[in-house]
Design a protein around this motif. Structure first.
Motif, short mmCIF file in Angstrom:
data_model
loop_
_atom_site.label_atom_id
_atom_site.label_comp_id
_atom_site.label_asym_id
_atom_site.label_seq_id
_atom_site.Cartn_x
_atom_site.Cartn_y
_atom_site.Cartn_z
N GLN A 27 27.11 -41.66 23.89
CA GLN A 27 26.35 -41.58 25.20
C GLN A 27 25.39 -42.58 25.42
OE1 GLN A 27 25.57 -37.29 25.59
NE2 GLN A 27 26.39 -37.36 27.53
N ARG A 31 24.92 -45.46 28.25
CA ARG A 31 23.66 -45.69 29.01
C ARG A 31 23.18 -47.20 29.30
NH1 ARG A 31 21.64 -40.55 26.97
NH2 ARG A 31 22.64 -38.94 28.45
N ASP A 37 25.92 -43.27 32.91
CA ASP A 37 25.46 -41.92 32.22
C ASP A 37 26.49 -40.91 32.14
OD1 ASP A 37 23.74 -39.88 31.40
OD2 ASP A 37 22.66 -39.57 33.26
#
Length: 82
Positions: A27, A31, A37
């Motif tokens: 994750q 980003r 996101d």
């Protein structure tokens, strides 16, 4: 600039759970580059699921799904469509 992408996943068995864990592990990298996101808004199986339009905590998604009995895959899709 970061682009938010909310997804729901139907299937939380061996393959589905592995996918969620892989996304959770990447994750932060997603980003940073390419600026996505990626948020799990919902996860459901045959008899249980969880939905949060702001995103589930992927460190605790299994507990959220267990607590969300009655929210199966069909109901998750209907909830997400609202």
């Amino acid at each position: 600039m970061t682009t938010r992408l909310s997804i729901i996943q139907i299937g939380k068995g061996t393959i589905g759970a592995t996918l969620i864990d892989q996304v959770a592990a990447r994750q932060e990298a997603l980003r940073r580059d390419p600026g996505i996101d990626l948020v799990y808004a919902g996860v459901a199986g045959r008899t249980a699921g969880a939905f949060d339009p702001n995103g589930l905590d992927l460190a605790r998604w299994r507990k959220a799904v267990e607590a969300g009995s009655g929210l199966d895959g069909r109901r998750l899709v209907l909830e997400a469509a609202r």
